[in-house]
Design an enzyme around this catalytic site. Structure first.
Site, short mmCIF file in Angstrom:
data_model
loop_
_atom_site.label_atom_id
_atom_site.label_comp_id
_atom_site.label_asym_id
_atom_site.label_seq_id
_atom_site.Cartn_x
_atom_site.Cartn_y
_atom_site.Cartn_z
N SER A 125 0.84 -1.20 0.00
CA SER A 125 0.00 0.00 0.00
C SER A 125 0.87 1.25 0.00
CB SER A 125 -0.88 0.01 1.24
OG SER A 125 -0.05 0.22 2.37
N LYS A 126 0.20 2.40 -0.04
CA LYS A 126 0.93 3.68 -0.03
C LYS A 126 1.79 3.80 1.23
CE LYS A 126 -1.54 6.83 -2.96
NZ LYS A 126 -2.96 7.11 -3.01
N ARG A 127 1.26 3.26 2.35
CA ARG A 127 1.99 3.41 3.61
C ARG A 127 3.34 2.68 3.56
NH1 ARG A 127 -0.23 1.05 8.39
NH2 ARG A 127 1.54 1.28 9.78
N SER A 142 5.00 2.02 0.95
CA SER A 142 5.87 2.72 0.01
C SER A 142 6.56 3.87 0.72
CB SER A 142 5.09 3.26 -1.16
OG SER A 142 4.27 2.26 -1.68
N ALA A 143 5.80 4.58 1.57
CA ALA A 143 6.38 5.70 2.29
C ALA A 143 7.46 5.20 3.26
CB ALA A 143 5.30 6.45 3.05
#
Ligand code: GLU
Length: 495
Positions: free
Chosen positions: A256-258, A260-261
């Site tokens: 998810s985006k998290r 990736s961050a």
């Protein structure tokens, strides 16, 4: 494996940054096309104007070129089956939507959003899956025509058969059968006249003579709809394959985006542009992406794109989800860095030095390649290892000049002895300088670590560096001597 040349396409939507998933989808389509001597086509699916993100089409094009996945037909280069940007194909979709209505496989629907919301809410209360309730399915054609002519808003929906079942075949997953009564009358054309993916992609794949569709597994749910649309037109179906999804590095849940961050914090990312900036090379990235989903047995193979084309076999691909493993990315990247020629690698790391503000002479740059290439995981590792080569003066932390278990005075004494020996040598080539330094260690009864530690910090300004004697040879005697004098001065001040 098919021997007939295939026509495969990569059909991204310019709605976000190019990521690992899209890169791998593009790659598999590319490999299949090249393997069979067919064509690889880029089609931009930009009809969703709400999600459109300016600049991302160019990012996709640049990303493909950077990865080495050159296409034969595409929006910027044209081809026999263009245009390759869906917003330039508006009339085509209008024509095919009309055709489907005339064939009675689609119908205009005038239901308002309010009505559809109400229907959905009622279905939810009854614990039914939300679906279109068929309200406009049996409107008489002349009434529909009259309402359209009077300017009423409408969409076009697919008339899904209510009887029987649909069987669709996926190369990776085998055949999937679903009862038609569980399928929806999906929207093919929105009220603004733009087609949905379902219509646009099926029409384009047909007109562009696409023989194989490899796409993300998020399309598995609407796969039976797509098959029905194609059959309603009476067209030949392509060969389908829905690729595996990527899981978080832990293997639990989708990336998810998290995550990736989080990944960015330790020098990784799932976005192609980020990875380029983080010092990954396309060869390493493509190798890593290819083998995620490639199946067991070959997961460590270091392969060039040409070698991948040679080895690529769809029967080796697996539908099982693959956990994103950044340690493997580091591995492949390092391996591919070591496969580059010295000149090539020099050209790729030079911008890092320039961007960090160093002036780089190419002669020195070429000389340092052999002594740093073994240690590079990413291109930007060149900075901590080798930026000091391009400094007039190195910054030395005096405390680091003090040898292990030695006082500042003892270290100054060692530094003077080193200085005297090196200064007496005709030059500081590796062959000339190493033996006298080793003798010095023995004479002083000290460890290599103690003596070379002082010399290393004095010459490079750092405690970790490429091999010392090779480094001194590149830096040259004059600078080594000057830096040793400076170090002695610093140590003396500490006494
Ligand atoms: N535009 C679709 C997407 O980006 C393409 C899917 C396909 O390859 O057909 O997901």
């Amino acid at each position: 494996m098919t021997e007939t040349p295939v026509r495969a396409r990569f059909a991204p939507s310019p709605t976000g940054h190019m990521h690992l998933g899209s890169a791998r989808t593009a790659l598999y389509n590319y490999l299949l096309a090249r393997k069979t001597g067919g064509q690889f086509i880029l089609r931009i699916e930009d009809t969703d104007r709400k999600r459109f993100m300016p600049g991302t089409e160019q990012e996709l094009i640049d990303g493909l070129h950077w990865l080495g996945l050159h296409y034969d037909e595409g929006p910027d280069i044209g081809g026999l089956f263009g245009p390759y940007r869906q917003t330039e194909r508006y009339e085509i979709y209008q024509e095919f939507a009309r055709k489907l209505v005339n064939l009675d496989h689609a119908f205009p629907c005038f239901c308002t959003t309010e009505r559809l919301d109400r229907v959905r809410a009622e279905q939810q209360t009854r614990k039914e899956n939300p679906h279109y309730d068929g309200f406009c399915r049996s409107l008489a054609p002349d009434e529909a025509a009259r309402r359209i002519a009077s300017g009423e808003k409408y969409v076009i929906r697919f008339r899904m058969p209510k009887e029987g079942s649909t069987t669709a075949n996926d190369l990776l997953r085998g055949s999937i059968t679903i009862e038609n009564r569980n399928l929806d009358d999906s929207v093919l054309m929105k009220s603004d006249g733009w087609p949905t993916y379902h219509l646009a992609a099926m029409v384009d794949d047909h007109l562009m003579k696409i023989s194989h569709v490899f796409r993300g597994s998020e399309w598995l749910g609407t796969f039976p709809l797509h098959v029905n649309i194609i059959r309603a037109f009476g067209w030949e179906e392509p060969i389908w394959m829905h690729l595996s999804v990527f899981l978080k590095p832990t293997g639990k849940g989708k990336m998810s985006k998290r995550e990736s961050a989080e990944a960015i914090k330790d020098g990784h990312s799932i976005f192609i542009k980020d990875l380029e900036g983080l010092g990954f090379i396309p060869e390493g990235l493509v190798n890593w992406a290819a083998l995620m989903g490639w199946g067991a047995g070959e997961t460590e193979d270091v392969l060039s794109l040409d070698e991948m084309i040679e080895k690529f076999d769809i029967t080796h691909l697996t539908p099982s989800p693959a956990a994103v493993n950044f340690t493997k990315l580091d591995y492949f990247n390092g391996e591919h860095i070591r496969r580059l020629t010295h000149i090539d690698l020099a050209g790729r790391i030079k911008p890092y030095f320039l961007n960090a503000g160093y002036s780089v002479d190419d002669e020195t740059l070429l000389k340092i390649i052999p002594i740093i290439r073994e240690r590079l995981v990413t291109l930007d590792d060149c900075l901590p290892f080798a930026a000091w080569f391009f400094k007039e003066k190195v910054d030395v932390n005096p405390l680091e000049l003090v040898g292990k278990n030695l006082t500042a005075a003892q270290s100054a004494d060692v530094a003077r002895k080193i200085y005297a020996i090196l200064d007496s040598l005709p030059d500081l080539s590796h062959a000339v300088s190493e033996a006298p330094m080793r003798h010095l260690i023995v004479d002083l009864g000290l460890s290599p670590n103690q003596v070379f530690g002082i010399l290393r910090v004095a010459v490079t300004g750092q405690t970790v560096s490429p091999p010392l004697f090779e480094s001194m040879e590149i830096v040259g005697k004059a600078r080594v001597i000057e830096r040793l004098q400076n170090a002695i001065g610093l140590l003396d001040k500490m006494i």
